[in-house]
Each structure stands twice: as C-alpha cells, then as structure tokens.
Design an enzyme around this catalytic site. Structure first.
Site, PDB file in Angstrom:
ATOM      1  CD  GLU A 134      -2.980  -1.159   0.293  1.00 19.34           C
ATOM      2  OE1 GLU A 134      -3.162  -0.111  -0.364  1.00 19.34           O
ATOM      3  OE2 GLU A 134      -3.656  -2.190   0.133  1.00 19.34           O
TER       4      GLU A 134
ATOM      5  CB  CYS B  20      -5.667  -2.311   6.936  1.00 14.34           C
ATOM      6  SG  CYS B  20      -5.789  -4.057   7.344  1.00 14.34           S
TER       7      CYS B  20
ATOM      8  CG  HIS C 292      -3.984  -5.291   2.613  1.00 13.50           C
ATOM      9  ND1 HIS C 292      -4.268  -3.971   2.297  1.00 13.50           N
ATOM     10  CD2 HIS C 292      -4.730  -5.589   3.702  1.00 13.50           C
ATOM     11  CE1 HIS C 292      -5.164  -3.506   3.173  1.00 13.50           C
ATOM     12  NE2 HIS C 292      -5.454  -4.470   4.027  1.00 13.50           N
TER      13      HIS C 292
END
Length: 215
Positions: free
Chosen positions: A84, A148, A167
C-alpha cells in the site's frame, strides 16, 4: 558492528470471518526468519480496535524509534501480497471488534486526506517480482478504510512517512504462511535498501524530506 537498523513489524489479531489472521501468522514467520544481521527486528500484534490503535502506535514509535515501521493486514479480496502506497484520513464507518467506529469517521481532525509513504512501493514491487520469489507482489493506493488503512495513516503521520503497509491474502489463498513470511522478508529488505539509497547519511527519513520548496 555499525548501528543496527531497527524495524518494527505488526500484524493484526483475528476479526470477523478471519478466525486466524494470516497477517499475524506471516509476521511470526518473518520473526523466525529475521531480516539479516544488520537489522534489529521487533514484532507486535495489534488489536482490531480504533481506540487501541490510537494509544498503541504513539507508544511503539516512541519506545522503539524504528527506521521503518511495517504494518501487515489481511484482505479477503487479495490474491497477491499487496504493498500500500498511502493511508487515508476519512471514511471510517465500519465497526471494529468492540462495535465502535470514530464519530468523525476520520483518523485526525484537520489532517491531510492522504499521506504517502516515503518508500516507492512500485520500485519495491518490481524488485521483489524480478527476484523470482514465487509469490506475486502488487501495489495499491487504497488500503480499505478499516483498521488497516486507519493504522497506516496514523503511523505515516507519527513516523513522518517512514512506514509501510502490506496486505496479505488469507492462508492457503493461495500462499502458505512460509510463502507469506518469505514475501514479507523480501519486501521489507527492499524497502530498507531504498531508504538507505535515499538517505546515505543514515539519518531517519524524517530529517531529510522537510526541505521547503524553492531552495
């Protein structure tokens, strides 16, 4: 021995349909493997609770003062190990393990909508995929507006961008815990190499990216 780099890696506790959270399993696998002699690795399991994250993360940054903090979370939608690039401030409406969500639906009142990691995730992704690890890595700019994303945004703010979020898919879909551990190891090692290239003076990144525009 030169000063060791300190890296803190977190995974999440079980929640919802994830009775076993593959993120914490993968982080424990990484802990067993280590990140090499030069890296002092610490791991921590994070509750799936907004309030707990708000108190835990500042204490982790303060206590460990890592060069890099990497958060790992599970995504039922993921089929790759997904890096991410940024965390988001707004849109937190999903209830946590305590049936709570922030009344403001955001991490930080008046904070920027999005904070980017100082790590170029596209570069990390390419390097890991080129290494023929046997685990596919991809990049995302949407960490999902749940714990998250909330954790990532909070950590990017506290660490002035020296944070990362990864992730992972649920176990066996398609990767084993060992596969995920190897993927985390490869990704974090590449992140550290990039940070070192960017900051040859070995200062933590927060000291070098605050130059004003126009100098």
């Amino acid at each position: 021995m030169a000063n060791k780099k300190k890296v803190l890696v977190t995974g999440f506790e079980p929640f919802g349909e994830h009775a076993v959270n593959s993120s914490w399993v993968a982080v424990q696998e990484l802990e067993r493997m280590g990140l090499g002699e030069e890296v002092d690795l610490h791991v921590c399991e994070v509750p799936v609770e907004y309030v707990a994250v708000q108190s835990l993360l500042p204490s982790l940054w303060k206590e460990h003062q890592p060069q890099l903090m990497v958060h790992v979370g599970v995504s039922g939608l993921a089929t790759t190990v997904t890096l991410e690039q940024c965390g988001h401030n707004k849109g937190y409406k999903r209830l946590d393990n305590c049936r709570f969500c922030p009344a403001s639906h955001c991490c930080m009142e008046n904070g920027p909508d999005c904070i980017q990691s100082v790590v170029d995730m596209e570069k990390v992704c390419k390097r890991v995929n080129d290494s023929a690890l046997g685990v596919t890595v991809s990049v995302s700019k949407d960490a999902g507006r749940y714990l998250c994303d909330y954790t990532y945004y909070t950590s990017l703010h506290l660490g002035q961008g020296c944070a990362a979020f990864i992730h992972v898919p649920p176990l066996g879909k398609p990767y084993s815990s060992q596969d995920l551990g190897r993927a985390l190891q490869a990704a974090v090692q590449e992140m550290l190499k990039l940070l070192e290239l960017d900051h040859k003076d070995n200062e933590c990144c927060s000291h070098t990216h605050q130059h004003q525009h126009g100098h």
